[in-house]
Design an enzyme around this catalytic site. Structure first.
Site, PDB file in Angstrom:
ATOM      1  N   ASP A  45       5.974   9.936  17.039  1.00 15.29           N
ATOM      2  CA  ASP A  45       6.314  10.356  15.718  1.00 15.29           C
ATOM      3  C   ASP A  45       5.888  11.409  14.893  1.00 15.29           C
ATOM      4  OD1 ASP A  45       7.817   7.878  15.995  1.00 15.29           O
ATOM      5  OD2 ASP A  45       6.435   6.681  15.325  1.00 15.29           O
ATOM      6  N   ASN A 115       6.801  10.189   5.462  1.00 18.05           N
ATOM      7  CA  ASN A 115       6.236   9.020   5.895  1.00 18.05           C
ATOM      8  C   ASN A 115       5.622   8.422   4.323  1.00 18.05           C
ATOM      9  OD1 ASN A 115       7.183   8.803   8.173  1.00 18.05           O
ATOM     10  ND2 ASN A 115       4.630   8.366   8.843  1.00 18.05           N
ATOM     11  N   GLU A 116       4.406   9.709   3.787  1.00 17.30           N
ATOM     12  CA  GLU A 116       3.217   9.016   2.715  1.00 17.30           C
ATOM     13  C   GLU A 116       3.192  10.448   2.394  1.00 17.30           C
ATOM     14  OE1 GLU A 116       0.360   9.618   6.300  1.00 17.30           O
ATOM     15  OE2 GLU A 116       2.427   7.254   5.518  1.00 17.30           O
ATOM     16  N   SER A 161      -1.097  -0.020   7.807  1.00 19.13           N
ATOM     17  CA  SER A 161      -1.817  -0.043   8.908  1.00 19.13           C
ATOM     18  C   SER A 161      -3.717  -0.592   7.585  1.00 19.13           C
ATOM     19  CB  SER A 161      -3.012   1.497   9.193  1.00 19.13           C
ATOM     20  OG  SER A 161      -2.048   1.715  10.586  1.00 19.13           O
ATOM     21  N   ALA A 180      -8.757   0.069   1.124  1.00 21.70           N
ATOM     22  CA  ALA A 180     -10.485  -0.131   1.262  1.00 21.70           C
ATOM     23  C   ALA A 180     -10.356   0.052  -0.314  1.00 21.70           C
ATOM     24  CB  ALA A 180     -11.267   0.426   1.817  1.00 21.70           C
TER      25      ALA A 180
END
Length: 255
Positions: A45, A115-116, A161, A180
């Site tokens: 990827d 993606n991000e 994730s 988090a």
């Protein structure tokens, strides 16, 4: 007969990818990406993202075959019947995000992310972020290791994730996900319209430094990051029938 006349085979540095490139070039020939009707990317990827970024000005579709690990954006590798597979492949178009990151010293950097775009603390202390959507303050303080904004195509990567949602391909929303989070402790993120501009402001960036990352293009010591979808750029990706992004995104939610 395949509709693709000129094919460029490109490969990552992995031994398996290099060997696959050698085999396929011997069987089918190759050409430079800027002379091709189609690019076949051999790797994982990460290499697919690298290839899409490198060829975005060419308006050439990319067909990936997995010679890496996860290979979510790739098709299964097989050297036989390649021309038949290419002739039957289905195209999907995805739009990247544009990141505009302003550093503490005033320097401005732009980058695209398929993606991000993620913000991550640089040091031992948690980041303190303000979040605005289309210029309106939505969160005065998010204390966290970081936060990210993911496209549907990228929603199964880092976003997933970090316990963000999987988004259907073609949906008009982006996933805003905390990494988090400490405060608000129970904040699970948000869905924002694809047309929205999301702005992060870093509180006390000298004491609590933060970096911004767009598909591994990193900017350190940021004070402000603006992110929006870029509809003027469409990455063309080819998939074997029945194994496109929409099907993969649905399948990922039932494993």
């Amino acid at each position: 007969m395949t509709r693709w006349k000129r094919i460029a085979f490109v490969a990552s540095e992995a031994d398996t990818a290099q060997a696959a490139q050698t085999e396929l070039v011997a069987a089918h020939g190759t050409c430079a990406p800027d002379e091709a009707d189609l690019i076949v990317a051999l790797g994982g990827d990460g290499f697919m993202l690298q290839t899409l970024h490198a060829t975005q000005e060419l308006d050439v579709p990319v067909y990936g075959m997995n010679r890496g690990t996860v290979g979510f954006l790739m098709n299964a590798y097989a050297s036989e019947d390649l021309m038949s597979r290419l002739s039957e492949a289905e195209e999907e178009i995805i739009n990247p995000l544009t990141m505009t990151a302003t550093q503490v010293d005033g320097m401005v950097h732009t980058a695209l992310a398929i993606n991000e775009v993620s913000l991550l603390r640089q040091g031992p202390q948690a980041a303190r972020l303000k979040i605005m959507i289309d210029g309106r303050m939505r969160m005065e303080e998010l204390v966290c290791d970081g936060a990210l904004l993911a496209t549907p195509a990228g929603s199964t990567a880092y976003n997933y994730s970090a316990h963000g949602p999987i988004l259907p391909i073609g949906s008009d929303v982006l996933a805003l996900t905390a990494i988090a989070p400490f405060r608000p402790r129970r904040w699970r993120g948000a869905l924002v319209r694809k047309s929205s501009t999301v702005t992060f402001e870093v509180s006390n960036p000298e004491k609590r430094p933060v970096m911004a990352d767009a598909d591994s293009r990193s900017v350190r010591d940021v004070a402000k990051v603006e992110i929006r979808s870029e509809p003027s750029i469409g990455h063309r990706i080819l998939f074997d029938p029945g194994h496109g992004l929409e099907e993969r995104l649905i399948r990922e939610q039932f494993v």
